[in-house]
Design an enzyme around this catalytic site. Structure first.
Site, mmCIF file in Angstrom:
data_model
loop_
_atom_site.group_PDB
_atom_site.id
_atom_site.type_symbol
_atom_site.label_atom_id
_atom_site.label_comp_id
_atom_site.label_asym_id
_atom_site.label_seq_id
_atom_site.Cartn_x
_atom_site.Cartn_y
_atom_site.Cartn_z
ATOM 1 N N SER A 24 42.224 68.953 8.200
ATOM 2 C CA SER A 24 42.871 68.524 9.578
ATOM 3 C C SER A 24 42.837 69.753 10.487
ATOM 4 C CB SER A 24 44.221 67.784 9.442
ATOM 5 O OG SER A 24 44.964 68.820 8.599
ATOM 6 N N ASN A 111 54.501 67.882 2.997
ATOM 7 C CA ASN A 111 55.068 66.570 3.656
ATOM 8 C C ASN A 111 56.251 66.877 4.509
ATOM 9 O OD1 ASN A 111 53.253 65.673 1.662
ATOM 10 N ND2 ASN A 111 54.803 64.703 0.430
ATOM 11 N N THR A 156 52.122 38.559 47.343
ATOM 12 C CA THR A 156 52.154 37.901 46.011
ATOM 13 C C THR A 156 50.751 37.210 45.525
ATOM 14 O OG1 THR A 156 52.966 35.890 46.608
ATOM 15 C CG2 THR A 156 54.775 37.448 46.023
ATOM 16 N N HIS A 157 50.279 37.123 44.333
ATOM 17 C CA HIS A 157 49.229 36.641 43.956
ATOM 18 C C HIS A 157 47.941 37.206 44.699
ATOM 19 C CE1 HIS A 157 51.232 33.352 41.768
ATOM 20 N NE2 HIS A 157 52.132 33.214 42.990
ATOM 21 N N SER A 278 29.237 59.335 46.058
ATOM 22 C CA SER A 278 28.190 58.544 45.251
ATOM 23 C C SER A 278 26.862 59.463 45.222
ATOM 24 C CB SER A 278 27.730 57.120 45.877
ATOM 25 O OG SER A 278 26.748 56.712 45.511
ATOM 26 N N LYS A 284 29.483 56.970 50.741
ATOM 27 C CA LYS A 284 30.826 56.596 49.830
ATOM 28 C C LYS A 284 31.783 57.528 49.747
ATOM 29 C CE LYS A 284 30.948 53.290 47.491
ATOM 30 N NZ LYS A 284 30.405 53.153 46.345
ATOM 31 N N ASN A 286 34.624 57.355 46.907
ATOM 32 C CA ASN A 286 35.420 56.769 45.772
ATOM 33 C C ASN A 286 36.665 57.114 45.256
ATOM 34 O OD1 ASN A 286 32.937 55.307 45.887
ATOM 35 N ND2 ASN A 286 31.776 56.831 44.327
ATOM 36 N N GLU A 291 40.930 55.501 39.579
ATOM 37 C CA GLU A 291 39.994 54.837 38.722
ATOM 38 C C GLU A 291 40.067 55.312 37.495
ATOM 39 O OE1 GLU A 291 36.109 54.425 40.385
ATOM 40 O OE2 GLU A 291 36.791 52.965 42.094
ATOM 41 N N TYR A 318 55.477 59.376 1.527
ATOM 42 C CA TYR A 318 54.395 60.113 2.240
ATOM 43 C C TYR A 318 53.039 59.572 1.681
ATOM 44 C CZ TYR A 318 50.977 63.270 4.552
ATOM 45 O OH TYR A 318 50.203 63.797 5.156
ATOM 46 N N GLN A 323 48.060 61.289 7.999
ATOM 47 C CA GLN A 323 47.599 62.408 8.890
ATOM 48 C C GLN A 323 46.719 61.749 10.057
ATOM 49 O OE1 GLN A 323 44.897 65.806 6.483
ATOM 50 N NE2 GLN A 323 43.384 64.844 7.253
#
Length: 462
Positions: A24, A111, A156-157, A278, A284, A286, A291, A318, A323
Site C-alpha cells: 500500500s 492495526n 419549479t419543474h 471548443s 463557444k 463552455n 460541468e 481487523y 486497506q
C-alpha cells in the site's frame, strides 16, 4: 532476518505478484507525517511506561525527525520490502539509529497504528475543508448583500413560477452548504478518538497510558474498546457521506448556473478564468468548471458506495480488506480540496446580466398574486386559485399579457376585483409581499444574510 514486520513466521518468499498486490506504500505514503508524529508520541509513552530509557526514547524521537526531514526534502527513498508507510519509516529509522529502532513497535500493531495515522491525517484535512467551505458560503453571502435589488424568475419543474431575488437564490444554496459545514462539525468528534494502544485487537500488554497519548496527540479521548478501535471505519464512511452530500449540493448549484449561463437563458456569464473553448467551434465558451464540479459529484458518490460495500460483510476485528479504506478517502478529500475553491472562484467572478433577468420576468408569474389579491378581499383561496387560472386562460385566448386584462374583463370573473388590482402588476411588490422569515422580501433576505454571517463568525471563532 526478514525485513517484514510480520515475517518471522514465514520461510518462503512472497510471490512477486502478491508482494505488489499486498503493498500500500504507493498510496499510504501520504500518511508519512501522521505516522511519524504518532510514533514519536508512542516512543515517549513507552518511556513513561519504563519500556524505553530516556536516552532510547530521545534517539527514536530524534531519528524519526530525521526521517521526517527526508520526506520534507523529497529525498526519502522507498525500497523493496517497504510494503506500507509504517514499514518504510521503521526501516529508515533503523538505518539511522540502529537496533534500538526495533523497540518502537513494542506492544503496538499496524492495526492500531494505521487507524491512528488515518485519524490524525483526516482531522487536519477536514479542518482545511471546513475553511474552504466557509469561504464559499462567505462569497455567496457577500454577493447576496451587494446584489439584493436584483430580481429574477424563480422556477419549479424548471418552469417559470414566481419572481424572486437573485440574492434569495444564492442564499438557497448557501444554506445547503451551511448544513454541510454543520455535518462536518458533527463528524469531527467521531474522528478525534485515539486507537493507539489497542494493539492488534485485544489491547496493549504493557502499561501504556492511553489517556496521556490521546492528550499528547490532540485527541479528545482513547477509543473505548480495542476490538472496535482497530476495525472502526465509521469515521471514514461518514466522511465520504459528508463529501458526497457536499458535492451533491455543489452539483445542483452548478447545474443551475450551467442553465442560467446558456444562450437561451443568458442570466450569467462565467469569467474566462473558469471557462474553456471548443477545439472545433471558435464561438463557444463552455462552463467546464461547473460541468466538472457536477461530474465529480458522481465520482465522490462512487468512493462512498465502494467503501460501504467493503465494510458490509467484514467479520470483527481487523481484516486486510480495510486497506481499501484509504484510496476512496484520499480521492474524496482531494476532490473536495479542488472543488470548493473552484466553486468559490467561479461564483465570485461571474457576471450577472441584470437586464436579461428582468426581461425574463413575465406577468403570468404574478397569477398567484392575482389569486392572493382576492384572498385579501375575503374570497376563499381554492376559489381564487381557479379564478386566477381562468384569468390566465382569458388572456391567452385574447393573445394579451395577463397584466393587460381590463378591469371589466377581470370583473367578469369576480365582482371583488377593483381598481386597486392594477397595483399587483409589480414584480418588486410581489417579492416584497413574501415578507416572512425565510422569504424573498428585502428584509427577509437581509435577515438571512445577517444570520449566516453570525453563524460564520461563531463557527470561525469556535
Amino acid at each position: 532476518m526478514s525485513t517484514k514486520l510480520w515475517g518471522g513466521r514465514f520461510s518462503d518468499a512472497l510471490d512477486p505478484l502478491m508482494e505488489e498486490f499486498n503493498a500500500s506504500i504507493a498510496f499510504d505514503r501520504r500518511l508519512w507525517q501522521a505516522d511519524i508524529r504518532g510514533s514519536q508520541a508512542y516512543a515517549q509513552a513507552l518511556a513513561r511506561a519504563g519500556l524505553l530509557t530516556a536516552n532510547e526514547a530521545e534517539q527514536i524521537v530524534a531519528g524519526l525527525e530525521q526521517v521526517a526531514g527526508d520526506w520534507r526534502a523529497e529525498q526519502f527513498e522507498v525500497k523493496a520490502g517497504d510494503e506500507d508507510i509504517h514499514t518504510a519509516n521503521e526501516r529508515r529509522l533503523t538505518e539511522l539509529i540502529g537496533p534500538v529502532a526495533g523497540k518502537l513497535h513494542t506492544g503496538r500493531s499496524r492495526n492500531d497504528q494505521v487507524a491512528t495515522d488515518l485519524r490524525l491525517w483526516l482531522r487536519e484535512e477536514l479542518t482545511k475543508s471546513e475553511q474552504k467551505l466557509h469561504t464559499l458560503i462567505e462569497v455567496a453571502t457577500e454577493r447576496a448583500e451587494s446584489e439584493i435589488d436584483l430580481l429574477m424568475p424563480g422556477y419549479t419543474h424548471l418552469q417559470p413560477a414566481q419572481p424572486t431575488r437573485w440574492s434569495h437564490w444564492l442564499l438557497g444554496h448557501a444554506w445547503a452548504w451551511q448544513r454541510d459545514a454543520q455535518r462536518l462539525q458533527d463528524l469531527l468528534p467521531r474522528v478525534n478518538l485515539l486507537p493507539l494502544g489497542n494493539g492488534a485487537l485485544a489491547g496493549n500488554p504493557f502499561p501504556i497510558d492511553r489517556d496521556w497519548l490521546a492528550q499528547e496527540l490532540g485527541f479528545a479521548a482513547p477509543t473505548p474498546n480495542s476490538l472496535d478501535g482497530v476495525s472502526d471505519r465509521d469515521f471514514v464512511a461518514e466522511t465520504l457521506f459528508w463529501a458526497t452530500m457536499t458535492m451533491l449540493h455543489i452539483s445542483r448549484w452548478a447545474e443551475d448556473l450551467i442553465i442560467y449561463s446558456s444562450r437561451e437563458f443568458g442570466f450569467v456569464t462565467l469569467a474566462d478564468a473558469y471557462s474553456t473553448g471548443s477545439s472545433l467551434m471558435p464561438q463557444k465558451k463552455n462552463p467546464d468548471s461547473l460541468e466538472l464540479l457536477r461530474g465529480k459529484a458522481g465520482r465522490v458518490f462512487g468512493d462512498m458506495s465502494g467503501l460501504l460495500m467493503t465494510l458490509k460483510g467484514l467479520p470483527s476485528t481487523y481484516n486486510k480488506d480495510l486497506q481499501e479504506d484509504k484510496e476512496p478517502l484520499f480521492d474524496a478529500i482531494d476532490t473536495l480540496a479542488g472543488a470548493l475553491p473552484i466553486a468559490a472562484g467561479a461564483l465570485a467572478t461571474l457576471t450577472v446580466k441584470r437586464d436579461t433577468m428582468a426581461q425574463a420576468l413575465v406577468p403570468e408569474m404574478l397569477a398567484t398574486d392575482l389569486a392572493e389579491y382576492l384572498v385579501r378581499k375575503g374570497v376563499p383561496f381554492r376559489e381564487t386559485h381557479d379564478l386566477a387560472g381562468e384569468a390566465v386562460a382569458l388572456a391567452e385566448s385574447e393573445g394579451i399579457a395577463l397584466s393587460d386584462l381590463t378591469l371589466t374583463a377581470l370583473r367578469s370573473l369576480h365582482p371583488a376585483f377593483d381598481e386597486d388590482v392594477l397595483a399587483i402588476w409589480s414584480y418588486e411588490r410581489s417579492v416584497e409581499q413574501r415578507d416572512v422569515r425565510g422569504g424573498s422580501s428585502r428584509r427577509a433576505v437581509k435577515e438571512q444574510i445577517d444570520e449566516l454571517r453570525r453563524w460564520l463568525s461563531q463557527s470561525t471563532s469556535g
